[in-house]
Design a protein around this motif. Sequence first.
Motif, PDB file in Angstrom:
ATOM      1  N   ALA A 141      -6.106   1.429   1.489  1.00 31.68           N
ATOM      2  CA  ALA A 141      -6.262   1.954   2.842  1.00 31.68           C
ATOM      3  C   ALA A 141      -6.345   0.823   3.859  1.00 31.68           C
ATOM      4  N   ARG A 142      -6.984  -0.282   3.489  1.00 27.22           N
ATOM      5  CA  ARG A 142      -7.075  -1.412   4.406  1.00 27.22           C
ATOM      6  C   ARG A 142      -5.721  -2.083   4.595  1.00 27.22           C
ATOM      7  N   ARG A 143      -4.926  -2.140   3.541  1.00 25.00           N
ATOM      8  CA  ARG A 143      -3.642  -2.833   3.637  1.00 25.00           C
ATOM      9  C   ARG A 143      -2.598  -2.009   4.384  1.00 25.00           C
ATOM     10  N   ARG A 144      -2.851  -0.740   4.558  1.00 26.05           N
ATOM     11  CA  ARG A 144      -1.901   0.125   5.253  1.00 26.05           C
ATOM     12  C   ARG A 144      -1.666  -0.341   6.682  1.00 26.05           C
ATOM     13  N   ARG A 145      -2.647  -1.011   7.254  1.00 23.97           N
ATOM     14  CA  ARG A 145      -2.529  -1.482   8.638  1.00 23.97           C
ATOM     15  C   ARG A 145      -1.706  -2.765   8.756  1.00 23.97           C
ATOM     16  N   GLU A 146      -1.445  -3.417   7.634  1.00 22.28           N
ATOM     17  CA  GLU A 146      -0.662  -4.654   7.672  1.00 22.28           C
ATOM     18  C   GLU A 146       0.801  -4.326   7.960  1.00 22.28           C
ATOM     19  N   PRO A 147       1.478  -5.178   8.703  1.00 23.59           N
ATOM     20  CA  PRO A 147       2.898  -4.922   8.963  1.00 23.59           C
ATOM     21  C   PRO A 147       3.706  -5.076   7.667  1.00 23.59           C
TER      22      PRO A 147
END
Length: 82
Positions: A4-10
Amino acid sequence: MRAARRRREPPFEDVAPATDALAEVLAPYLAQGCPWLLVGHSLGTWVGYNLWLKLAAKGVPPPLAPCSIPIVMPPRFRLSFS
């Protein structure tokens, strides 16, 4: 949850930065000599090949069997050019 945290990474837009990031994370583990396998299909084969080159440059031993998974079509779906 890490995903879920990595979903915000481009997202990666090129294979080079993606394989750089993968090699950075995987090299310390694979350099210890544990057996590993590299499998890819289609675009995954291209990513895998580039990853293999970068891991080799970091001194990682080669994989047990680098391979590309072919698509095996059932006979009823095969194209006939005759």
